[in-house]
Structure formats: structure tokens, C-alpha cells
Design a protein around this motif. Structure first.
Motif, PDB file in Angstrom:
ATOM      1  N   ASN A   1       0.813  -1.216   0.000  1.00  0.00           N
ATOM      2  CA  ASN A   1       0.000   0.000   0.000  1.00  0.00           C
ATOM      3  C   ASN A   1       0.847   1.267   0.000  1.00  0.00           C
ATOM      4  O   ASN A   1       0.331   2.354  -0.252  1.00  0.00           O
ATOM      5  CB  ASN A   1      -0.958   0.012   1.197  1.00  0.00           C
ATOM      6  N   LEU A   2       2.144   1.120   0.279  1.00  0.00           N
ATOM      7  CA  LEU A   2       3.029   2.289   0.345  1.00  0.00           C
ATOM      8  C   LEU A   2       3.928   2.436  -0.879  1.00  0.00           C
ATOM      9  O   LEU A   2       4.337   3.541  -1.218  1.00  0.00           O
ATOM     10  CB  LEU A   2       3.907   2.210   1.603  1.00  0.00           C
ATOM     11  N   ILE A   3       4.258   1.315  -1.523  1.00  0.00           N
ATOM     12  CA  ILE A   3       5.225   1.361  -2.625  1.00  0.00           C
ATOM     13  C   ILE A   3       4.943   0.208  -3.591  1.00  0.00           C
ATOM     14  O   ILE A   3       4.528  -0.866  -3.180  1.00  0.00           O
ATOM     15  CB  ILE A   3       6.683   1.272  -2.076  1.00  0.00           C
ATOM     16  N   ASP A   4       5.187   0.453  -4.863  1.00  0.00           N
ATOM     17  CA  ASP A   4       5.115  -0.596  -5.871  1.00  0.00           C
ATOM     18  C   ASP A   4       6.488  -1.257  -5.906  1.00  0.00           C
ATOM     19  O   ASP A   4       7.488  -0.600  -6.225  1.00  0.00           O
ATOM     20  CB  ASP A   4       4.752   0.010  -7.224  1.00  0.00           C
ATOM     21  N   LEU A   5       6.564  -2.520  -5.574  1.00  0.00           N
ATOM     22  CA  LEU A   5       7.856  -3.207  -5.478  1.00  0.00           C
ATOM     23  C   LEU A   5       8.482  -3.513  -6.841  1.00  0.00           C
ATOM     24  O   LEU A   5       9.665  -3.838  -6.913  1.00  0.00           O
ATOM     25  CB  LEU A   5       7.715  -4.495  -4.676  1.00  0.00           C
ATOM     26  N   GLU A   6       7.713  -3.408  -7.901  1.00  0.00           N
ATOM     27  CA  GLU A   6       8.228  -3.691  -9.243  1.00  0.00           C
ATOM     28  C   GLU A   6       9.441  -2.813  -9.536  1.00  0.00           C
ATOM     29  O   GLU A   6       9.385  -1.587  -9.421  1.00  0.00           O
ATOM     30  CB  GLU A   6       7.129  -3.440 -10.277  1.00  0.00           C
ATOM     31  N   ASP A   7      10.557  -3.448  -9.866  1.00  0.00           N
ATOM     32  CA  ASP A   7      11.808  -2.772 -10.255  1.00  0.00           C
ATOM     33  C   ASP A   7      12.467  -1.974  -9.134  1.00  0.00           C
ATOM     34  O   ASP A   7      13.278  -1.087  -9.402  1.00  0.00           O
ATOM     35  CB  ASP A   7      11.579  -1.877 -11.475  1.00  0.00           C
ATOM     36  N   THR A   8      12.163  -2.282  -7.888  1.00  0.00           N
ATOM     37  CA  THR A   8      12.805  -1.584  -6.775  1.00  0.00           C
ATOM     38  C   THR A   8      14.177  -2.172  -6.483  1.00  0.00           C
ATOM     39  O   THR A   8      14.492  -3.306  -6.844  1.00  0.00           O
ATOM     40  CB  THR A   8      11.953  -1.673  -5.495  1.00  0.00           C
ATOM     41  N   VAL A   9      14.987  -1.355  -5.808  1.00  0.00           N
ATOM     42  CA  VAL A   9      16.276  -1.788  -5.286  1.00  0.00           C
ATOM     43  C   VAL A   9      16.139  -1.782  -3.770  1.00  0.00           C
ATOM     44  O   VAL A   9      15.797  -0.757  -3.177  1.00  0.00           O
ATOM     45  CB  VAL A   9      17.416  -0.847  -5.748  1.00  0.00           C
ATOM     46  N   CYS A  10      16.380  -2.943  -3.154  1.00  0.00           N
ATOM     47  CA  CYS A  10      16.112  -3.108  -1.732  1.00  0.00           C
ATOM     48  C   CYS A  10      17.344  -3.591  -0.979  1.00  0.00           C
ATOM     49  O   CYS A  10      18.265  -4.157  -1.559  1.00  0.00           O
ATOM     50  CB  CYS A  10      14.985  -4.111  -1.520  1.00  0.00           C
ATOM     51  N   LEU A  11      17.313  -3.370   0.325  1.00  0.00           N
ATOM     52  CA  LEU A  11      18.381  -3.795   1.225  1.00  0.00           C
ATOM     53  C   LEU A  11      17.749  -4.582   2.356  1.00  0.00           C
ATOM     54  O   LEU A  11      16.818  -4.112   3.014  1.00  0.00           O
ATOM     55  CB  LEU A  11      19.112  -2.564   1.769  1.00  0.00           C
ATOM     56  N   ASP A  12      18.241  -5.790   2.580  1.00  0.00           N
ATOM     57  CA  ASP A  12      17.782  -6.648   3.665  1.00  0.00           C
ATOM     58  C   ASP A  12      18.938  -6.805   4.647  1.00  0.00           C
ATOM     59  O   ASP A  12      19.886  -7.538   4.384  1.00  0.00           O
ATOM     60  CB  ASP A  12      17.336  -8.005   3.100  1.00  0.00           C
ATOM     61  N   LEU A  13      18.837  -6.094   5.770  1.00  0.00           N
ATOM     62  CA  LEU A  13      19.879  -6.132   6.796  1.00  0.00           C
ATOM     63  C   LEU A  13      19.583  -7.237   7.800  1.00  0.00           C
ATOM     64  O   LEU A  13      18.441  -7.425   8.187  1.00  0.00           O
ATOM     65  CB  LEU A  13      19.951  -4.785   7.516  1.00  0.00           C
ATOM     66  N   PHE A  14      20.621  -7.933   8.248  1.00  0.00           N
ATOM     67  CA  PHE A  14      20.471  -9.094   9.132  1.00  0.00           C
ATOM     68  C   PHE A  14      19.577 -10.115   8.416  1.00  0.00           C
ATOM     69  O   PHE A  14      18.559 -10.553   8.930  1.00  0.00           O
ATOM     70  CB  PHE A  14      19.860  -8.707  10.485  1.00  0.00           C
TER      71      PHE A  14
ATOM     72  N   GLY B   1      19.537 -13.238   7.737  1.00  0.00           N
ATOM     73  CA  GLY B   1      19.170 -14.511   8.370  1.00  0.00           C
ATOM     74  C   GLY B   1      18.961 -15.614   7.361  1.00  0.00           C
ATOM     75  O   GLY B   1      19.892 -16.075   6.714  1.00  0.00           O
ATOM     76  N   THR B   2      17.718 -16.044   7.185  1.00  0.00           N
ATOM     77  CA  THR B   2      17.391 -17.095   6.220  1.00  0.00           C
ATOM     78  C   THR B   2      17.226 -16.544   4.805  1.00  0.00           C
ATOM     79  O   THR B   2      17.125 -17.310   3.859  1.00  0.00           O
ATOM     80  CB  THR B   2      16.072 -17.795   6.603  1.00  0.00           C
ATOM     81  N   GLY B   3      17.146 -15.221   4.683  1.00  0.00           N
ATOM     82  CA  GLY B   3      16.906 -14.608   3.377  1.00  0.00           C
ATOM     83  C   GLY B   3      15.430 -14.533   3.034  1.00  0.00           C
ATOM     84  O   GLY B   3      15.066 -14.133   1.925  1.00  0.00           O
ATOM     85  N   GLY B   4      14.556 -14.899   3.961  1.00  0.00           N
ATOM     86  CA  GLY B   4      13.126 -14.946   3.700  1.00  0.00           C
ATOM     87  C   GLY B   4      12.546 -13.642   3.181  1.00  0.00           C
ATOM     88  O   GLY B   4      11.745 -13.639   2.242  1.00  0.00           O
ATOM     89  N   ILE B   5      12.955 -12.524   3.762  1.00  0.00           N
ATOM     90  CA  ILE B   5      12.455 -11.218   3.310  1.00  0.00           C
ATOM     91  C   ILE B   5      13.031 -10.891   1.931  1.00  0.00           C
ATOM     92  O   ILE B   5      12.322 -10.439   1.036  1.00  0.00           O
ATOM     93  CB  ILE B   5      12.778 -10.105   4.326  1.00  0.00           C
ATOM     94  N   ALA B   6      14.322 -11.140   1.749  1.00  0.00           N
ATOM     95  CA  ALA B   6      14.969 -10.860   0.457  1.00  0.00           C
ATOM     96  C   ALA B   6      14.290 -11.638  -0.670  1.00  0.00           C
ATOM     97  O   ALA B   6      13.988 -11.081  -1.733  1.00  0.00           O
ATOM     98  CB  ALA B   6      16.452 -11.210   0.527  1.00  0.00           C
ATOM     99  N   PHE B   7      14.016 -12.920  -0.438  1.00  0.00           N
ATOM    100  CA  PHE B   7      13.392 -13.731  -1.486  1.00  0.00           C
ATOM    101  C   PHE B   7      11.941 -13.327  -1.719  1.00  0.00           C
ATOM    102  O   PHE B   7      11.455 -13.385  -2.847  1.00  0.00           O
ATOM    103  CB  PHE B   7      13.529 -15.217  -1.165  1.00  0.00           C
ATOM    104  N   GLU B   8      11.264 -12.896  -0.675  1.00  0.00           N
ATOM    105  CA  GLU B   8       9.896 -12.400  -0.838  1.00  0.00           C
ATOM    106  C   GLU B   8       9.902 -11.139  -1.701  1.00  0.00           C
ATOM    107  O   GLU B   8       9.055 -10.966  -2.584  1.00  0.00           O
ATOM    108  CB  GLU B   8       9.270 -12.114   0.525  1.00  0.00           C
TER     109      GLU B   8
ATOM    110  N   VAL C   1      19.974  -6.462  -1.986  1.00  0.00           N
ATOM    111  CA  VAL C   1      21.241  -6.691  -1.296  1.00  0.00           C
ATOM    112  C   VAL C   1      20.896  -7.309   0.049  1.00  0.00           C
ATOM    113  O   VAL C   1      20.134  -6.733   0.828  1.00  0.00           O
ATOM    114  CB  VAL C   1      22.024  -5.376  -1.096  1.00  0.00           C
ATOM    115  N   ALA C   2      21.420  -8.513   0.306  1.00  0.00           N
ATOM    116  CA  ALA C   2      21.153  -9.225   1.552  1.00  0.00           C
ATOM    117  C   ALA C   2      22.437  -9.281   2.369  1.00  0.00           C
ATOM    118  O   ALA C   2      23.401  -9.936   1.962  1.00  0.00           O
ATOM    119  CB  ALA C   2      20.632 -10.626   1.263  1.00  0.00           C
ATOM    120  N   VAL C   3      22.453  -8.592   3.492  1.00  0.00           N
ATOM    121  CA  VAL C   3      23.647  -8.529   4.338  1.00  0.00           C
ATOM    122  C   VAL C   3      23.484  -9.491   5.509  1.00  0.00           C
ATOM    123  O   VAL C   3      22.543  -9.377   6.292  1.00  0.00           O
ATOM    124  CB  VAL C   3      23.886  -7.091   4.852  1.00  0.00           C
ATOM    125  N   GLU C   4      24.405 -10.434   5.610  1.00  0.00           N
ATOM    126  CA  GLU C   4      24.361 -11.437   6.677  1.00  0.00           C
ATOM    127  C   GLU C   4      25.786 -11.802   7.083  1.00  0.00           C
ATOM    128  O   GLU C   4      26.606 -12.110   6.232  1.00  0.00           O
ATOM    129  CB  GLU C   4      23.612 -12.690   6.201  1.00  0.00           C
TER     130      GLU C   4
END
Length: 176
Positions: free
Chosen positions: A38-51, A53-60, A70-73
Motif C-alpha cells: 500500500n506504500l510502494i510498488d515493489l516492481e523494479d525496486t532496489v532493496c536492502l535486507d539487513l540481518f 538470516g534465512t533470506g526470507g524477506i529478500a526472497f519475498e 542486497v542481503a547482508v548477513e
């Protein structure tokens, strides 16, 4: 670990039993992604996943259309698992980085559409994360920063604070 929506919807990955990571629950993940959508269209975004872990948020995020995550672990086993899942999904959108998050934040000069941080709840410097991220101007115009944290923290007095969401025992502070 399950991917809830997008091109990899319903894909499941077994997390090794020796993992110390605490993945975001499916219930909390589904609800926070409803807020994100509801806040942002994720299509073509560049994201950062800090901590990451399993990468669950990054893969979602990748499943829902982010062009780069970018997944930092820091943990070697977690990092290897994230790379393995990326290979299984045959995605090149994931950029895994094996390093300490605070060191990464000190040196990064990139900006992101969405930053998600899910630090260990007992992390000694957890309360410093929003100030560090927000002071480095890492968010692009219209970007979102989400911090998952224990209930005891209140970040409502920080600049760009938007709202706090609670799903069961999982708390998210959202900054715009």
C-alpha cells in the motif's frame, strides 16, 4: 521458510536445524507486505535486507518484483543458505554480502527504495539502527525503512517515523 506471493509463490525451503536465525513468521510477513504494497510498488525496486538470516524477506521481495536485493548477513551458515536458495531459484536479483551490518552501514554509499532490518532481538546496539540508516540518507525519495524489533522499543520520536505495526509478538517500526 515459505515464499508467500509473487513468481516464487508457495516455494518452501527447509532451514537447517542448527540455524540461530529467527525468521519473521508467515503471519507477520504477510501482514507487513500488505502494508508495504500500500506504500510502494515493489516492481523494479532496489532493496536492502539487513540481518538477512534465512533470506526470507529478500526472497519475498524478489518474488514480488524487486529488481535487486542486497542481503547482508554475517553468519557463514546463514550466508551459505541464502546463496543456495538463490541458486535453486535461479535468480540473479540477489546480491548476498557476508559482513557485519554495522560495518556495511558505515561504508555503503548506495540508496534504496526499501530497507528492511530484522536484527537479533538481543543485539546490544539495536536501538541505534534507525538513527544510522536515516542519518546516511540511504532511502531514495519515497523510500521506506522497516525495522523489526521487540516490543520494548519505541522509535516514534525519530524523524521520518510513520507508524508501528504489531502482529502477535512481532513489532515493526516504519519510516517514510
Amino acid at each position: 521458510m515459505r515464499i508467500i506471493s509473487g513468481i516464487y509463490k508457495r516455494r518452501r525451503f527447509t532451514i537447517p536445524k542448527n540455524f540461530s536465525a529467527r525468521p519473521t513468521t508467515d503471519f507477520a510477513k504477510e501482514n507487513i507486505f500488505n502494508v508495504i504494497n500500500n506504500l510502494i510498488d515493489l516492481e523494479d525496486t532496489v532493496c536492502l535486507d539487513l540481518f538477512s538470516g534465512t533470506g526470507g524477506i529478500a526472497f519475498e521481495l524478489i518474488s514480488r518484483g524487486s529488481k535487486e536485493v542486497v542481503a547482508v548477513e554475517k553468519n557463514a551458515n546463514h550466508y551459505a543458505f541464502i546463496k543456495k536458495v538463490a541458486q535453486e531459484l535461479k535468480t540473479e536479483a540477489l546480491i548476498p554480502i557476508k559482513t557485519d551490518v554495522f560495518g556495511y552501514l558505515e561504508s555503503v554509499h548506495l540508496s534504496f527504495d526499501l530497507i528492511f532490518a530484522d536484527p537479533p532481538y538481543d543485539l546490544p546496539n539495536l536501538e541505534q539502527i534507525p538513527s544510522i540508516v536515516l542519518s546516511k540518507n540511504m532511502l531514495k525519495e519515497g523510500g521506506i525503512f522497516i525495522l523489526e524489533h521487540p516490543e520494548k522499543y519505541d522509535f516514534s520520536d525519530l524523524p521520518l517515523f510513520y507508524q508501528k505495526r504489531t502482529y502477535g509478538s512481532v513489532n515493526f517500526s516504519i519510516f517514510l
